[in-house]
Design a protein around this motif. Structure first.
Motif, PDB file in Angstrom:
ATOM      1  N   LEU A   1      -8.959  -4.429  -1.210  1.00 25.26           N
ATOM      2  CA  LEU A   1      -8.056  -5.504  -0.841  1.00 25.26           C
ATOM      3  C   LEU A   1      -8.213  -5.804   0.641  1.00 25.26           C
ATOM      4  O   LEU A   1      -7.993  -4.929   1.479  1.00 25.26           O
ATOM      5  N   PRO A   2      -8.619  -7.017   1.004  1.00 23.81           N
ATOM      6  CA  PRO A   2      -8.745  -7.346   2.425  1.00 23.81           C
ATOM      7  C   PRO A   2      -7.374  -7.508   3.068  1.00 23.81           C
ATOM      8  O   PRO A   2      -6.481  -8.152   2.512  1.00 23.81           O
ATOM      9  N   ILE A   3      -7.183  -6.913   4.233  1.00 18.92           N
ATOM     10  CA  ILE A   3      -5.952  -7.051   4.996  1.00 18.92           C
ATOM     11  C   ILE A   3      -6.327  -7.435   6.419  1.00 18.92           C
ATOM     12  O   ILE A   3      -7.507  -7.545   6.757  1.00 18.92           O
ATOM     13  N   GLN A   4      -5.315  -7.636   7.269  1.00 19.31           N
ATOM     14  CA  GLN A   4      -5.579  -8.138   8.611  1.00 19.31           C
ATOM     15  C   GLN A   4      -6.351  -7.133   9.455  1.00 19.31           C
ATOM     16  O   GLN A   4      -7.065  -7.507  10.384  1.00 19.31           O
ATOM     17  N   LYS A   5      -6.268  -5.839   9.154  1.00 21.62           N
ATOM     18  CA  LYS A   5      -6.946  -4.827   9.950  1.00 21.62           C
ATOM     19  C   LYS A   5      -8.364  -4.558   9.474  1.00 21.62           C
ATOM     20  O   LYS A   5      -9.222  -4.154  10.250  1.00 21.62           O
ATOM     21  N   GLY A   6      -8.631  -4.785   8.198  1.00 18.79           N
ATOM     22  CA  GLY A   6      -9.945  -4.498   7.645  1.00 18.79           C
ATOM     23  C   GLY A   6      -9.926  -4.642   6.136  1.00 18.79           C
ATOM     24  O   GLY A   6      -9.319  -5.554   5.579  1.00 18.79           O
ATOM     25  N   MET A   7     -10.581  -3.707   5.463  1.00 13.42           N
ATOM     26  CA  MET A   7     -10.640  -3.708   4.010  1.00 13.42           C
ATOM     27  C   MET A   7      -9.996  -2.421   3.511  1.00 13.42           C
ATOM     28  O   MET A   7     -10.480  -1.323   3.794  1.00 13.42           O
ATOM     29  N   MET A   8      -8.893  -2.564   2.757  1.00 14.54           N
ATOM     30  CA  MET A   8      -8.199  -1.392   2.242  1.00 14.54           C
ATOM     31  C   MET A   8      -8.749  -1.064   0.860  1.00 14.54           C
ATOM     32  O   MET A   8      -8.942  -1.954   0.029  1.00 14.54           O
ATOM     33  N   MET A   9      -8.991   0.225   0.626  1.00 14.19           N
ATOM     34  CA  MET A   9      -9.598   0.680  -0.618  1.00 14.19           C
ATOM     35  C   MET A   9      -8.715   1.740  -1.255  1.00 14.19           C
ATOM     36  O   MET A   9      -8.114   2.562  -0.555  1.00 14.19           O
ATOM     37  N   PHE A  10      -8.674   1.715  -2.598  1.00 17.36           N
ATOM     38  CA  PHE A  10      -7.753   2.573  -3.329  1.00 17.36           C
ATOM     39  C   PHE A  10      -8.533   3.399  -4.349  1.00 17.36           C
ATOM     40  O   PHE A  10      -9.253   2.857  -5.183  1.00 17.36           O
ATOM     41  N   SER A  11      -8.368   4.723  -4.265  1.00 23.12           N
ATOM     42  CA  SER A  11      -8.871   5.623  -5.296  1.00 23.12           C
ATOM     43  C   SER A  11      -7.680   6.135  -6.099  1.00 23.12           C
ATOM     44  O   SER A  11      -6.536   5.735  -5.864  1.00 23.12           O
ATOM     45  N   ASP A  12      -7.932   7.028  -7.037  1.00 24.30           N
ATOM     46  CA  ASP A  12      -6.827   7.561  -7.838  1.00 24.30           C
ATOM     47  C   ASP A  12      -5.828   8.338  -6.989  1.00 24.30           C
ATOM     48  O   ASP A  12      -4.636   8.388  -7.311  1.00 24.30           O
ATOM     49  N   ASN A  13      -6.310   8.938  -5.887  1.00 22.33           N
ATOM     50  CA  ASN A  13      -5.454   9.858  -5.124  1.00 22.33           C
ATOM     51  C   ASN A  13      -5.357   9.537  -3.644  1.00 22.33           C
ATOM     52  O   ASN A  13      -4.844  10.352  -2.883  1.00 22.33           O
ATOM     53  N   GLY A  14      -5.829   8.391  -3.219  1.00 24.02           N
ATOM     54  CA  GLY A  14      -5.770   8.100  -1.794  1.00 24.02           C
ATOM     55  C   GLY A  14      -6.080   6.661  -1.477  1.00 24.02           C
ATOM     56  O   GLY A  14      -6.561   5.894  -2.324  1.00 24.02           O
ATOM     57  N   GLN A  15      -5.783   6.309  -0.229  1.00 22.53           N
ATOM     58  CA  GLN A  15      -6.050   4.965   0.281  1.00 22.53           C
ATOM     59  C   GLN A  15      -6.938   5.099   1.521  1.00 22.53           C
ATOM     60  O   GLN A  15      -6.714   5.985   2.363  1.00 22.53           O
ATOM     61  N   PHE A  16      -7.920   4.219   1.640  1.00 23.34           N
ATOM     62  CA  PHE A  16      -8.900   4.269   2.714  1.00 23.34           C
ATOM     63  C   PHE A  16      -8.980   2.902   3.380  1.00 23.34           C
ATOM     64  O   PHE A  16      -8.681   1.873   2.760  1.00 23.34           O
ATOM     65  N   LEU A  17      -9.396   2.906   4.640  1.00 19.35           N
ATOM     66  CA  LEU A  17      -9.496   1.667   5.405  1.00 19.35           C
ATOM     67  C   LEU A  17     -10.904   1.543   5.966  1.00 19.35           C
ATOM     68  O   LEU A  17     -11.380   2.429   6.692  1.00 19.35           O
ATOM     69  N   LEU A  18     -11.591   0.447   5.620  1.00 19.58           N
ATOM     70  CA  LEU A  18     -12.881   0.110   6.189  1.00 19.58           C
ATOM     71  C   LEU A  18     -12.642  -0.888   7.311  1.00 19.58           C
ATOM     72  O   LEU A  18     -12.109  -1.966   7.078  1.00 19.58           O
ATOM     73  N   PHE A  19     -13.038  -0.541   8.537  1.00 19.73           N
ATOM     74  CA  PHE A  19     -12.702  -1.373   9.684  1.00 19.73           C
ATOM     75  C   PHE A  19     -13.761  -1.177  10.757  1.00 19.73           C
ATOM     76  O   PHE A  19     -14.710  -0.391  10.616  1.00 19.73           O
ATOM     77  N   THR A  20     -13.607  -1.884  11.838  1.00 15.27           N
ATOM     78  CA  THR A  20     -14.463  -1.717  13.005  1.00 15.27           C
ATOM     79  C   THR A  20     -13.618  -1.817  14.263  1.00 15.27           C
ATOM     80  O   THR A  20     -12.626  -2.557  14.302  1.00 15.27           O
ATOM     81  N   GLU A  21     -13.983  -1.051  15.264  1.00 15.78           N
ATOM     82  CA  GLU A  21     -13.309  -1.112  16.559  1.00 15.78           C
ATOM     83  C   GLU A  21     -14.019  -2.064  17.509  1.00 15.78           C
ATOM     84  O   GLU A  21     -13.605  -2.225  18.651  1.00 15.78           O
ATOM     85  N   SER A  22     -15.083  -2.697  17.023  1.00 18.13           N
ATOM     86  CA  SER A  22     -15.878  -3.603  17.837  1.00 18.13           C
ATOM     87  C   SER A  22     -15.718  -5.035  17.316  1.00 18.13           C
ATOM     88  O   SER A  22     -15.235  -5.263  16.209  1.00 18.13           O
ATOM     89  N   ASP A  23     -16.153  -5.985  18.134  1.00 20.24           N
ATOM     90  CA  ASP A  23     -16.146  -7.372  17.679  1.00 20.24           C
ATOM     91  C   ASP A  23     -17.225  -7.623  16.641  1.00 20.24           C
ATOM     92  O   ASP A  23     -17.136  -8.562  15.852  1.00 20.24           O
TER      93      ASP A  23
END
Length: 666
Positions: free
Chosen positions: A250-272
């Motif tokens: 699910l894309p959100i304002q900070k990056g791409m949020m990802m969902f597994s059966d037991n956790g949530q992960f965030l794909l993001f970058t600290e760079s432009d």
């Protein structure tokens, strides 16, 4: 000059090359030689066995075949299309790359070396069967809108793209080999999800997240095997102490949020720049997430469900920053037994502020409505619908809720408006005529009929009364009802055979046929506009009220007796107030008796001057009081709207008697 010939002589590069060329062609079998610039190009089955020595220490001539130690050993002139492998480090294959000569004249001579992909059977062994690209037959296909009412489901291969004059096909490798430019990690697996993020197409396959080149959605191979590039694909693996197979993204304002059966992960970058060098994948929380229900974006937060308990639970996550754990709120805590655990589909609209859940093959739809002002959640509520038929798919778009339902053996696409787009074709007018709509000095308004599976009759066929049959009207509709149960019509505009306006009249169906509905004792003019659909009852159950003893502090131990509840009603139709008791007892004979009898109060809505719907309303609002005379916890009040008219409840208040004698003093 030589010791044997001290007299002056002359020699040239061309003389040497031509001599060598003639010698090779005349004396060596299965080898053909050709002079190109300052070298010889040799080919044939025995060409790779030829070697040359020249100069005082045998270093003035060099031979390259398919491999060169570095790019400086390549000649400035060569044959068009000649491919060489640059080995670089002898024992390391990952830094190897391939170059192809591009002649300026297209055949041979001066030109340049360009990076290329390893050719098929490059080593000549017959075992070198490296494939250049992905198999389009096993990759995602495309559903193409032909813009003429038809669609085509196609495989995205080069031949199909060329026939359609586009470049939308899965690209082959243009550089490197299996070591320097390997296949993406989803190869050989299955793709769970597809998404777009930062101008890249992404795939989820198990624990792997793979994203294409930016702007080139069909290319999942690197740009160059010589140097790293920000345009290279991104290929990351999720890691966790528990299995982290990604089910949703699910894309959100900070990056791409990802969902597994037991956790949530965030794909993001600290760079432009979002590239393989700057991409980060981080675990942000450890909540169970249903693998079958897609999380939804609520604008500034996300809502996902967990079905590990007897009922499904909905969690709202607010991600502020990658360094800060998300704020988690269980929105079903106030209704822990409301949302079934076997729901299968979700849909939402951030503009309307609503999230919906449904089980495929079931009639019930569960909604979560919320209203935000700034960073604050002002109001929220759970409620449910019962559809006519069973749902198979739901979605929101354009301010409306859409549901694909199966009813009477037919699939139907039904639209439910949240943001009304009423017009003269599907409404009736109250308080004047159509020309008065929008006038600042008129009270005329459009009103829509409230029917499920509502449709406008495409043909109105009225007949007069005869000696053997009453007058009737047969309406043609797009579907065939199974029976007349709850099937009604609402007059929108036009007249009956006597010239009376039909705006707002309601009739129950008397008979049904193939794409027809018959209504007895009414003869409508053929120009009349009529809506047909199924009647439903809207039910609102009011909560238990307590006195607010202090700000946001309610006295749940005090004695509160509700005298009555006062409502301000807007323009609308009939309303029923059902007052019942939640307490009952059963005698020895099995008879159930309630402590207080049920009470129903009927209200007709806003009154009109002559009691018919085609006259201006006397008031735009009216007050209704429902007597209670019961303790706050010993009654249930439901508001029911059974008729196909809109109803507006503007506000409500209660009055009663309060005593604090039940307080426990400490």
């Amino acid at each position: 000059k030589t010791p044997k010939n001290p007299d002056g002589g002359s020699i040239s590069m061309a003389t040497i090359l031509n001599g060598l060329n003639g010698s090779v062609n005349s004396s060596l079998a299965n080898v053909t030689s050709e002079v190109i610039g300052s070298g010889l190009f040799m080919y044939g089955s025995a060409a790779d066995g030829v070697n040359f020595l020249g100069g005082a220490v045998n270093e003035n001539m060099s031979v390259i075949g398919q491999k060169a130690q570095d790019v400086t050993r390549l000649p400035a002139m060569c044959k068009q299309g000649y491919v060489a492998q640059i080995s670089n480090t002898a024992d390391l294959e990952t830094d190897d790359y391939y170059v192809k000569f591009i002649a300026d004249n297209g055949t041979s001579g001066a030109g340049s070396w360009e990076e290329t992909v390893r050719p098929h059977n490059f080593d000549g062994s017959g075992n070198d069967d490296m494939l250049k690209g992905l198999d389009p037959a096993t990759m995602p296909h495309a559903l193409v809108n032909n813009r003429n009412g038809t669609f085509t489901f196609i495989k995205l291969d080069e031949a199909t793209a060329n026939s359609n004059n586009n470049t939308n096909y899965w690209m082959d490798r243009l550089v490197g080999d299996d070591s320097s430019n390997p296949y993406p990690t989803f190869t050989g697996g299955t793709i769970q999800e597809m998404f777009f993020h930062r101008n890249r197409l992404g795939f989820i396959s198990g624990e792997n997240v793979v994203m294409s080149q930016p702007g080139n959605y069909f290319d999942f191979f690197i740009v160059s095997a010589i140097s790293a590039s920000d345009d290279n694909p991104i290929d990351i693996t999720v890691s966790d102490v528990k299995p982290a197979f990604i089910n949703h993204v699910l894309p959100i304002q900070k990056g791409m949020m990802m969902f597994s059966d037991n956790g949530q992960f965030l794909l993001f970058t600290e760079s432009d720049i979002f590239s393989p060098k700057t991409a980060r994948l981080k675990k942000v929380s450890s909540y169970e997430c249903d693998s079958s229900i897609q999380p939804v974006d609520m604008g500034t937060s996300v809502l996902f469900t967990s079905n590990v308990a007897a009922y499904a639970r909905a969690f709202e996550a607010v991600v502020i920053d990658d360094d800060t754990p998300p704020t988690m709120i269980e929105q079903t805590r106030v209704v822990p037994e409301f949302l079934p655990k076997d729901i299968t589909k979700s849909a939402n609209s951030t503009a309307i502020g609503i999230v919906s859940y449904v089980k495929k093959g079931d009639s019930n739809v569960f909604h979560y409505k919320y209203y935000n002002t700034g960073q604050k959640r002002e109001q929220s509520a759970w409620y449910s619908w019962t559809l006519t038929g069973v749902a198979h798919h739901i979605l929101y778009t354009g301010g409306s809720f859409f549901a694909v339902t199966l009813h009477d053996g037919v699939y139907k696409l039904c639209r439910y408006e949240y943001v009304t787009d009423a017009d003269s074709n599907r409404t009736y007018v109250l308080g004047g005529s159509s020309s008065d709509i929008g006038s600042p000095t008129k009270t005329a308004r459009w009103f829509e009929a409230h029917l499920d599976n509502m449709t406008l009759a495409t043909n109105v066929a009225g007949s007069a009364q005869t000696t053997t049959a009453p007058e009737k009207t047969v309406l043609t509709i797009p579907y065939t009802p199974a029976n007349t149960t709850d099937l009604f019509m609402v007059g929108l505009s036009g007249n009956d055979s006597d010239g009376n306006s039909i705006a707002g009249i309601v009739r129950a169906a008397d008979a049904v046929g193939t794409n027809t509905v018959t209504f007895n004792n009414i003869n409508l003019h053929s120009a009349a506009k009529v809506a047909v659909g199924y009647r439903y009852t809207s039910t609102i159950e009011l909560p238990t009220y307590y006195l607010e003893a202090a700000q946001n502090a309610y006295d749940t131990d005090g004695d509160v007796r509700i005298s009555g509840i006062n409502f301000e009603m807007g323009v609308g139709g009939p309303v029923e107030f059902h007052l019942t008791s939640p307490y009952s007892y059963t005698d020895a004979s099995g008879n159930v008796t309630k402590d207080i009898d049920d009470y129903v109060q009927y209200e007709s809505g806003v009154l009109f001057n002559s009691g018919v719907f085609d006259k201006p309303p006397a008031d735009l609002a009216t007050s209704v009081r429902v007597p209670i005379q019961r303790k706050n916890e010993k009654y249930t009040l439901q508001i029911k709207i059974p008729d196909p008219f809109s109803t507006a409840i503007i506000s409500g208040s209660w009055d009663g008697i309060y005593h604090n004698r039940r307080h426990v003093r400490r």
